[in-house]
Design a protein around this motif. Sequence first.
Motif, PDB file in Angstrom:
ATOM      1  N   ASP A   1       0.843  -1.190   0.000  1.00 36.89           N
ATOM      2  CA  ASP A   1       0.000   0.000   0.000  1.00 36.89           C
ATOM      3  C   ASP A   1       0.877   1.237   0.000  1.00 36.89           C
ATOM      4  O   ASP A   1       2.094   1.159   0.250  1.00 36.89           O
ATOM      5  CB  ASP A   1      -0.946   0.004   1.204  1.00 36.89           C
ATOM      6  CG  ASP A   1      -2.162   0.905   0.989  1.00 36.89           C
ATOM      7  OD1 ASP A   1      -2.396   1.336  -0.154  1.00 36.89           O
ATOM      8  OD2 ASP A   1      -2.872   1.196   1.963  1.00 36.89           O
TER       9      ASP A   1
ATOM     10  N   ASP B   1      -6.924  -1.834   1.366  1.00 36.36           N
ATOM     11  CA  ASP B   1      -6.494  -1.715   2.757  1.00 36.36           C
ATOM     12  C   ASP B   1      -7.627  -2.022   3.730  1.00 36.36           C
ATOM     13  O   ASP B   1      -7.385  -2.285   4.911  1.00 36.36           O
ATOM     14  CB  ASP B   1      -5.904  -0.327   3.051  1.00 36.36           C
ATOM     15  CG  ASP B   1      -6.683   0.802   2.406  1.00 36.36           C
ATOM     16  OD1 ASP B   1      -7.794   0.554   1.900  1.00 36.36           O
ATOM     17  OD2 ASP B   1      -6.180   1.933   2.402  1.00 36.36           O
TER      18      ASP B   1
ATOM     19  N   SER C   1      -0.497  -0.537   4.950  1.00 45.22           N
ATOM     20  CA  SER C   1      -0.990   0.843   5.018  1.00 45.22           C
ATOM     21  C   SER C   1      -0.587   1.498   6.332  1.00 45.22           C
ATOM     22  O   SER C   1      -0.248   2.686   6.369  1.00 45.22           O
ATOM     23  CB  SER C   1      -2.513   0.885   4.838  1.00 45.22           C
ATOM     24  OG  SER C   1      -3.210   0.494   6.003  1.00 45.22           O
TER      25      SER C   1
END
Length: 261
Positions: A78, A187, A197
């Motif tokens: 992420d 996420d 994340s």
Amino acid sequence: MTKQPSLASLKAKLADVTTPDDPRLASLAADSRKGAQLLLKQIQRRLAKAEAAEQAFQHRLHYERPFWAQGELVAGIDEVGRGPLAGPVVTSAVILPQDFDIPLVNDSKQLTPKERERLYPLILAQAEAVSIGVGSPQLIDQINIYQATRVAMQRAVLGLGRVPQQLIVDAMQIPVAVPQTRLIKGDAKSASVAAASIVAKVYRDHLMATYDALYPGYGFAKNAGYGTAEHLAGLDERGVTPIHRKTFSPVQKIIANQSRS
């Protein structure tokens, strides 16, 4: 007549209740005191909340499980920081073990700063591998934010030290020769991406706090480089720093105004 324990002592003794079938709850239910019944309801709410969190967490392992069943290493990837006017875009790649068990790990945007700071070292301790990839403001200006994010994600994957057989990534395509599952809002759907994340967000927030000390007056520790009123006022008063993205509109305008004056 046996004296009933005080409510304070009951609360302390029942703090470790983790299941609704704990026999101590039956005893508490038989206690007719109003305070005892309120305590019972508090514990039941706590257990229900914990159960809901556990179920949601198990659902966030939905994409990992089929790959794990085949003995494959799965990396979640992420990014954070695509929108700010200053600072790099930061990406993270995280390989979680199959027995990963931190139910609070979720999309970093749904967590408070304190929760992220608490989860960050727990993720680092449990993960099989963690890597950070950074796309500098200069790279962003050279190739645009989208492409810089892809490069940063590539760097994160290549920096893992282990070769994953599968990637789960939040809506991007990464230029690496590894099969990829791309998820919109990944996420919130994958524990691996959620862990990445959190790592990326905390890492970048710490970095921007350091930049705040180097370049005071823009509020980087509070705004993480986003275009808040304080940040824009700092740009007007102090000008552009080396960490500003010169191709982003408000920064471009400051540079153009300075060149005309």
